[in-house]
Design a protein around this motif. Structure first.
Motif, PDB file in Angstrom:
ATOM      1  N   CYS A 306       0.835  -1.206   0.000  1.00 56.09           N
ATOM      2  CA  CYS A 306       0.000   0.000   0.000  1.00 56.09           C
ATOM      3  C   CYS A 306       0.865   1.250   0.000  1.00 56.09           C
ATOM      4  CB  CYS A 306      -0.924  -0.001   1.218  1.00 56.09           C
ATOM      5  SG  CYS A 306      -2.002   1.459   1.335  1.00 56.09           S
ATOM      6  N   PHE A 307       0.456   2.242  -0.806  1.00 56.06           N
ATOM      7  CA  PHE A 307       0.955   3.606  -0.733  1.00 56.06           C
ATOM      8  C   PHE A 307      -0.261   4.533  -0.710  1.00 56.06           C
ATOM      9  CE2 PHE A 307       4.580   1.508  -2.720  1.00 56.06           C
ATOM     10  CZ  PHE A 307       5.664   2.105  -2.085  1.00 56.06           C
ATOM     11  N   VAL A 308      -0.114   5.679  -0.071  1.00 56.56           N
ATOM     12  CA  VAL A 308      -1.096   6.743  -0.230  1.00 56.56           C
ATOM     13  C   VAL A 308      -0.438   7.809  -1.088  1.00 56.56           C
ATOM     14  CG1 VAL A 308      -2.539   8.471   0.891  1.00 56.56           C
ATOM     15  CG2 VAL A 308      -2.265   6.230   1.941  1.00 56.56           C
ATOM     16  N   LEU A 309      -0.782   7.812  -2.362  1.00 59.73           N
ATOM     17  CA  LEU A 309      -0.190   8.732  -3.327  1.00 59.73           C
ATOM     18  C   LEU A 309      -0.706  10.155  -3.075  1.00 59.73           C
ATOM     19  CD1 LEU A 309      -0.712   6.461  -6.460  1.00 59.73           C
ATOM     20  CD2 LEU A 309       1.298   6.577  -4.977  1.00 59.73           C
ATOM     21  N   PRO A 310       0.124  11.170  -3.310  1.00 66.54           N
ATOM     22  CA  PRO A 310       1.347  11.155  -4.108  1.00 66.54           C
ATOM     23  C   PRO A 310       2.619  10.744  -3.375  1.00 66.54           C
ATOM     24  CG  PRO A 310       0.853  13.405  -3.473  1.00 66.54           C
ATOM     25  CD  PRO A 310      -0.297  12.560  -2.985  1.00 66.54           C
ATOM     26  N   ASP A 311       2.533  10.355  -2.127  1.00 65.19           N
ATOM     27  CA  ASP A 311       3.733   9.974  -1.387  1.00 65.19           C
ATOM     28  C   ASP A 311       4.142   8.556  -1.756  1.00 65.19           C
ATOM     29  OD1 ASP A 311       5.771   9.589   0.369  1.00 65.19           O
ATOM     30  OD2 ASP A 311       4.668  10.159   2.168  1.00 65.19           O
ATOM     31  N   THR A 312       5.293   8.410  -2.405  1.00 67.60           N
ATOM     32  CA  THR A 312       5.810   7.087  -2.739  1.00 67.60           C
ATOM     33  C   THR A 312       7.116   6.805  -2.006  1.00 67.60           C
ATOM     34  OG1 THR A 312       7.002   7.933  -4.673  1.00 67.60           O
ATOM     35  CG2 THR A 312       4.748   7.128  -5.025  1.00 67.60           C
ATOM     36  N   SER A 313       7.353   7.520  -0.912  1.00 67.01           N
ATOM     37  CA  SER A 313       8.587   7.298  -0.165  1.00 67.01           C
ATOM     38  C   SER A 313       8.546   5.958   0.542  1.00 67.01           C
ATOM     39  CB  SER A 313       8.782   8.416   0.871  1.00 67.01           C
ATOM     40  OG  SER A 313       7.801   8.316   1.882  1.00 67.01           O
ATOM     41  N   ARG A 314       9.713   5.505   0.987  1.00 64.54           N
ATOM     42  CA  ARG A 314       9.796   4.222   1.678  1.00 64.54           C
ATOM     43  C   ARG A 314       8.949   4.229   2.954  1.00 64.54           C
ATOM     44  NH1 ARG A 314      13.934   0.116   1.536  1.00 64.54           N
ATOM     45  NH2 ARG A 314      15.067   1.410   0.080  1.00 64.54           N
ATOM     46  N   LYS A 315       8.850   5.371   3.625  1.00 65.58           N
ATOM     47  CA  LYS A 315       8.054   5.439   4.854  1.00 65.58           C
ATOM     48  C   LYS A 315       6.566   5.276   4.571  1.00 65.58           C
ATOM     49  CE  LYS A 315      11.203   8.204   7.705  1.00 65.58           C
ATOM     50  NZ  LYS A 315      11.368   9.472   8.461  1.00 65.58           N
ATOM     51  N   SER A 316       6.134   5.665   3.381  1.00 71.58           N
ATOM     52  CA  SER A 316       4.721   5.531   3.032  1.00 71.58           C
ATOM     53  C   SER A 316       4.344   4.098   2.709  1.00 71.58           C
ATOM     54  CB  SER A 316       4.394   6.427   1.834  1.00 71.58           C
ATOM     55  OG  SER A 316       3.083   6.216   1.372  1.00 71.58           O
ATOM     56  N   ARG A 317       5.321   3.298   2.312  1.00 70.81           N
ATOM     57  CA  ARG A 317       5.019   1.922   1.922  1.00 70.81           C
ATOM     58  C   ARG A 317       4.658   1.079   3.142  1.00 70.81           C
ATOM     59  NH1 ARG A 317       9.978  -1.671   0.646  1.00 70.81           N
ATOM     60  NH2 ARG A 317      10.014  -1.490   2.907  1.00 70.81           N
ATOM     61  N   GLN A 318       3.542   0.361   3.037  1.00 69.00           N
ATOM     62  CA  GLN A 318       3.150  -0.605   4.061  1.00 69.00           C
ATOM     63  C   GLN A 318       2.750  -1.898   3.384  1.00 69.00           C
ATOM     64  OE1 GLN A 318       0.765   0.749   7.388  1.00 69.00           O
ATOM     65  NE2 GLN A 318       0.973   2.875   6.727  1.00 69.00           N
ATOM     66  N   LYS A 319       2.977  -3.013   4.065  1.00 63.78           N
ATOM     67  CA  LYS A 319       2.711  -4.320   3.477  1.00 63.78           C
ATOM     68  C   LYS A 319       2.041  -5.232   4.490  1.00 63.78           C
ATOM     69  CE  LYS A 319       6.946  -5.380   2.382  1.00 63.78           C
ATOM     70  NZ  LYS A 319       8.080  -6.124   1.777  1.00 63.78           N
ATOM     71  N   THR A 320       1.244  -6.153   3.981  1.00 67.65           N
ATOM     72  CA  THR A 320       0.735  -7.238   4.810  1.00 67.65           C
ATOM     73  C   THR A 320       1.802  -8.325   4.893  1.00 67.65           C
ATOM     74  OG1 THR A 320      -0.198  -8.536   2.993  1.00 67.65           O
ATOM     75  CG2 THR A 320      -1.584  -6.775   3.905  1.00 67.65           C
ATOM     76  N   ARG A 321       1.552  -9.327   5.704  1.00 66.14           N
ATOM     77  CA  ARG A 321       2.414 -10.496   5.710  1.00 66.14           C
ATOM     78  C   ARG A 321       2.156 -11.317   4.443  1.00 66.14           C
ATOM     79  NH1 ARG A 321      -2.091 -11.480   8.544  1.00 66.14           N
ATOM     80  NH2 ARG A 321      -3.050 -13.559   8.541  1.00 66.14           N
ATOM     81  N   VAL A 322       3.077 -12.176   4.105  1.00 70.16           N
ATOM     82  CA  VAL A 322       2.925 -13.083   2.966  1.00 70.16           C
ATOM     83  C   VAL A 322       2.179 -14.331   3.429  1.00 70.16           C
ATOM     84  CG1 VAL A 322       4.136 -14.476   1.245  1.00 70.16           C
ATOM     85  CG2 VAL A 322       5.055 -12.243   1.906  1.00 70.16           C
TER      86      VAL A 322
END
Length: 423
Positions: A306-322
């Protein structure tokens, strides 16, 4: 709807190595015209590759001369992020970063200003020991002249695998100057599994390189790899076809996602008071489950980014578990983005992409963009503000009912991800 975030204790999400699956290989190396024996010898191919430094480097999408320019930095303040399997209390301000339009370059450039003609000679092969897909571009003949007075063009060849072009990217040959009959003798390589390759269409297009302007489309051929006989490694001599209008690949068969959203305009703390000076709120994204994801190999291991655009920085990136070996993953994972004002909601867009974690690379399965769908953000035209009517309707419901969860099941679609650098 029950608020699952109320009963969960804060916990810092374990971060995975963001470089673990950035093992894609890009290369276009000049070699003599190959024979079948050369293609069948993996050791020979490895030795050829060693002479090309870029073979071991990730392709820089921003360096493509026919890429559109970036959208630039956007005004506005967004957001600190925290990701919750359980809720996490950690957050840090994320600076806004510029967005590259490179994921759309398959359809950039000038179409229709040159009448398509001519042929292309190429062969394709899959090297099992290397797990590499090779496209040998031999030559083109009788191409259209972009400079009709002098009867010449500056052609090069570009390849894509679709619908996964945003993940694996393009490959390009060198540019041959002032010729309508260029000889390339170059290999374009993709590091990819055969079972995934069988889900793709190969598009090989020819372009005129314009150093000071937009490149011109000279024609293309497409190969449905699901029906291709990979035992056939001989040369193919095909006429180039025109593309009258850019059309994206169909989005059927991508599965669906169940999710819920809510916007908290004011954050109430344990004392029951709004923090002094607080002028921003939070967006909560509850990733519940996906159903009927495409089975691109024998088994898939999906996760959501997940990103909340327009922020594509590494801090904006979130992920679920695999989640391993499932096409119907139940994530039950909540992501929180704070530092968001009411006014930001009309300018922001939640990008959710579903990926299959493979040992070689993460493969994009589909995604959503939930936002206003206006095509603009903070006054700038952006290609990622492209929500479908159903996606935009969910966002509007969230904006209209602050503090309340809104839920829907949305079909996943082929998505040109605005940020694919970190998986």
């Amino acid at each position: 709807m029950e608020d699952i975030t109320a009963s969960l204790s804060p916990r810092q999400e374990r971060r995975q190595d963001p470089t673990a699956d950035m093992r894609r290989i890009s290369d276009a190396s000049s070699i003599p015209s190959p024979t079948a024996s050369l293609f069948s010898d993996p050791e020979h191919l490895k030795n050829m590759s060693k002479s090309v430094p870029s073979f071991l480097q990730k392709e820089d999408a921003g360096s493509d001369i026919d890429s559109p320019t970036g959208d630039g930095d956007h005004a506005g303040r967004l957001m600190t992020g925290s990701s919750l399997n359980s809720l996490t209390g950690s957050s840090g301000m994320a600076s806004l970063s510029s967005l590259s339009g490179s994921v759309m370059t398959m359809y950039s450039g000038d179409f229709g200003n040159v009448e398509v003609q001519g042929n292309i000679q190429f062969s394709i092969n899959y090297i099992q020991k290397l797990r590499e897909f090779h496209i040998f571009v031999a030559q083109c003949h009788d191409l259209a002249a972009v400079d009709p007075k002098r009867g010449r063009s500056d052609p090069y060849v570009k390849s894509y695998l679709v619908p996964d072009k945003a993940n694996l990217g393009k490959r390009k040959t060198s540019v041959k100057k002032k010729t309508l009959n260029p000889t390339f003798n170059e290999i374009l390589r993709y590091r990819v599994r055969m079972e995934y390759l069988r889900t793709q269409i190969l598009i090989i297009s020819v372009w005129h390189n314009d150093t000071f302007g937009r490149n011109s489309f000279l024609g293309e051929v497409d190969v449905d790899l699901s029906k291709w006989d990979f035992d056939h490694t001989q040369m193919n001599y095909l006429p180039l076809k025109a593309r009258t209008a850019p059309t994206l690949a169909p989005s059927h068969g991508r599965g669906e996602m169940r999710l819920a959203l809510r916007f908290l305009p004011e954050i109430i703390h344990s004392e029951g008071l709004v923090k002094e000076g607080q002028s921003t709120g939070e967006v909560h994204i509850w990733m519940k489950e996906c159903k009927n994801l495409p089975l691109i190999r024998a088994t898939i291991d999906p996760y959501v980014k997940c990103f909340v655009l327009p922020d594509t920085s590494r801090k904006s990136r979130q992920k679920t578990r695999v989640l391993r070996r499932t096409v119907d993953p139940a994530f039950n994972h909540t992501m929180v983005y704070d530092g968001i004002r009411q006014a930001d909601l009309s300018e922001a867009c939640v990008e959710l992409t579903v990926w299959d974690r493979d040992r070689l690379a993460s493969n994009l399965l589909g995604g959503l963009r939930i936002g206003a769908g206006t095509g603009r953000s903070y006054g700038a035209l952006v290609d990622w503000m492209d929500s479908t009517p159903f996606e935009a309707a969910l966002w509007e419901r969230m904006m209209a009912t602050p503090n309340e969860w809104v839920e829907d099941v949305l079909p996943l679609r082929v998505l040109n991800s605005a940020k694919t650098g970190f998986k």
